[in-house]
Scaffold this motif. Structure first.
Motif, short mmCIF file in Angstrom:
data_model
loop_
_atom_site.label_atom_id
_atom_site.label_comp_id
_atom_site.label_asym_id
_atom_site.label_seq_id
_atom_site.Cartn_x
_atom_site.Cartn_y
_atom_site.Cartn_z
N PHE A 4 0.85 -1.18 0.00
CA PHE A 4 0.00 0.00 0.00
C PHE A 4 0.90 1.23 0.00
O PHE A 4 1.85 1.30 0.76
N ALA A 5 0.56 2.19 -0.85
CA ALA A 5 1.36 3.41 -0.91
C ALA A 5 0.69 4.47 -0.05
O ALA A 5 -0.43 4.91 -0.31
N VAL A 6 1.37 4.87 1.02
CA VAL A 6 0.83 5.89 1.91
C VAL A 6 1.41 7.23 1.48
O VAL A 6 2.62 7.38 1.37
N ASP A 7 0.53 8.20 1.22
CA ASP A 7 1.00 9.53 0.85
C ASP A 7 0.90 10.44 2.08
O ASP A 7 -0.19 10.85 2.47
N PRO A 8 2.04 10.75 2.71
CA PRO A 8 2.00 11.51 3.96
C PRO A 8 1.50 12.95 3.77
O PRO A 8 1.15 13.61 4.74
N TYR A 16 -7.42 8.91 6.04
CA TYR A 16 -8.22 7.88 6.72
C TYR A 16 -9.17 7.17 5.76
O TYR A 16 -9.43 5.99 5.91
N ARG A 17 -9.68 7.90 4.74
CA ARG A 17 -10.51 7.22 3.74
C ARG A 17 -9.70 6.14 3.06
O ARG A 17 -10.17 5.03 2.83
N GLU A 18 -8.44 6.45 2.74
CA GLU A 18 -7.59 5.46 2.08
C GLU A 18 -7.23 4.32 3.04
O GLU A 18 -7.11 3.17 2.62
N LEU A 19 -7.03 4.65 4.31
CA LEU A 19 -6.74 3.61 5.29
C LEU A 19 -7.91 2.63 5.39
O LEU A 19 -7.72 1.40 5.39
N LEU A 40 -4.46 -5.45 10.58
CA LEU A 40 -4.99 -4.10 10.80
C LEU A 40 -4.06 -3.28 11.70
O LEU A 40 -3.83 -2.10 11.46
N ALA A 41 -3.50 -3.93 12.74
CA ALA A 41 -2.57 -3.21 13.62
C ALA A 41 -1.34 -2.75 12.83
O ALA A 41 -0.88 -1.61 12.96
N ALA A 42 -0.82 -3.64 11.99
CA ALA A 42 0.34 -3.29 11.17
C ALA A 42 -0.01 -2.16 10.19
O ALA A 42 0.77 -1.23 9.97
N LEU A 43 -1.23 -2.25 9.62
CA LEU A 43 -1.66 -1.23 8.66
C LEU A 43 -1.78 0.15 9.31
O LEU A 43 -1.35 1.15 8.75
N ILE A 44 -2.34 0.19 10.52
CA ILE A 44 -2.47 1.47 11.23
C ILE A 44 -1.08 2.07 11.46
O ILE A 44 -0.87 3.26 11.24
N ARG A 45 -0.13 1.25 11.90
CA ARG A 45 1.22 1.76 12.17
C ARG A 45 1.87 2.31 10.90
O ARG A 45 2.62 3.28 10.93
N GLU A 46 1.57 1.64 9.76
CA GLU A 46 2.16 2.09 8.51
C GLU A 46 1.54 3.40 8.04
O GLU A 46 2.19 4.24 7.45
N TRP A 47 0.25 3.56 8.33
CA TRP A 47 -0.53 4.65 7.77
C TRP A 47 -0.52 5.91 8.62
O TRP A 47 -0.53 7.02 8.11
N VAL A 48 -0.59 5.71 9.93
CA VAL A 48 -0.81 6.84 10.83
C VAL A 48 0.53 7.23 11.47
O VAL A 48 1.12 6.43 12.19
N PRO A 49 1.01 8.45 11.21
CA PRO A 49 2.33 8.83 11.74
C PRO A 49 2.30 9.13 13.24
O PRO A 49 1.25 9.39 13.81
N ASP A 50 3.49 9.11 13.84
CA ASP A 50 3.70 9.57 15.22
C ASP A 50 2.95 8.71 16.25
O ASP A 50 2.33 9.24 17.16
N GLU A 150 -12.90 5.75 14.02
CA GLU A 150 -14.29 5.28 14.21
C GLU A 150 -14.82 4.64 12.92
O GLU A 150 -15.52 3.62 12.97
N ALA A 151 -14.47 5.20 11.76
CA ALA A 151 -14.88 4.60 10.50
C ALA A 151 -14.23 3.23 10.32
O ALA A 151 -14.86 2.27 9.85
N LEU A 152 -12.98 3.13 10.74
CA LEU A 152 -12.27 1.84 10.66
C LEU A 152 -12.94 0.81 11.57
O LEU A 152 -13.17 -0.34 11.18
N ALA A 153 -13.30 1.24 12.79
CA ALA A 153 -13.95 0.33 13.75
C ALA A 153 -15.27 -0.19 13.19
O ALA A 153 -15.60 -1.37 13.34
N GLU A 154 -16.01 0.68 12.51
CA GLU A 154 -17.28 0.27 11.94
C GLU A 154 -17.07 -0.78 10.85
O GLU A 154 -17.76 -1.79 10.78
#
Ligand code: SME
Length: 160
Positions: A4-8, A16-19, A40-50, A150-154
């Motif tokens: 997945f290509a994350v554009d910072p 988050y829409r892309e996540l 999903l945990a790995a994806l969040i770490r890759e996508w969400v900085p800091d 919250e969108a991810l949780a849903e």
């Protein structure tokens, strides 16, 4: 396997829409909850900085039990109503904590954590898990982060 290509540079709502779209692609058709939570945990770490920690606690009886995550080893069992995670589960409400030291009963798993976002995952109106994000920066999470997770949780409620 999945790239997945994350554009910072993306504004947070688009990020988050892309996540959520990536999470959908990653978990679609996979019935195993542990496999899905791990990815999903790995994806969040890759996508969400800091972040210094991201992962799941599952509600089993009246306790939250550690699930798949990315970060340092963490507290295994959290009673319902305790800490930021237990409060989110007990109140069925997202907890967005700008300063964890100011949250009564905060449970310090990783001393580096300064702010935290915990979103309950609801299935048929009942809490089945929480998604927990920790950051080493104070006040790291805003309303866009909350809406995104919250969108991810849903999305993932039926897949974990
Ligand atoms: N800080 C959380 C405990 C979980 S860890 O941050 C991974 C809490 O107060 O519930």
């Amino acid at each position: 396997m999945h790239e997945f290509a994350v554009d910072p540079a993306l504004p947070k709502p688009a990020l988050y829409r892309e996540l959520v779209a990536a999470a959908d692609a990653l978990t679609a058709g996979e019935p195993d909850p542990v496999a899905n939570m791990a990815n999903l945990a790995a994806l969040i770490r890759e996508w969400v900085p800091d972040l210094n920690w991201a992962g799941f606690y599952r509600l089993l009886g009246d306790e939250l039990v550690l699930g798949p995550f990315s970060g340092k080893p963490a507290c295994i069992r959290i009673p319902l109503g305790q800490g930021v995670c237990g409060t989110a589960a007990a109140e069925k409400a997202t907890q967005r904590v700008a300063d964890v030291d100011a949250f009564p009963g905060h449970i310090a798993c990783d001393a580096a954590s300064r702010s935290e976002l915990v979103v309950p995952v609801l299935r048929a109106g009942e809490v089945v898990a929480v998604i927990d994000l920790d950051s080493p920066s104070p006040g790291r999470f805003d309303a866009d982060d909350q809406a995104g997770i919250e969108a991810l949780a849903e999305l993932v409620a039926a897949r974990i």
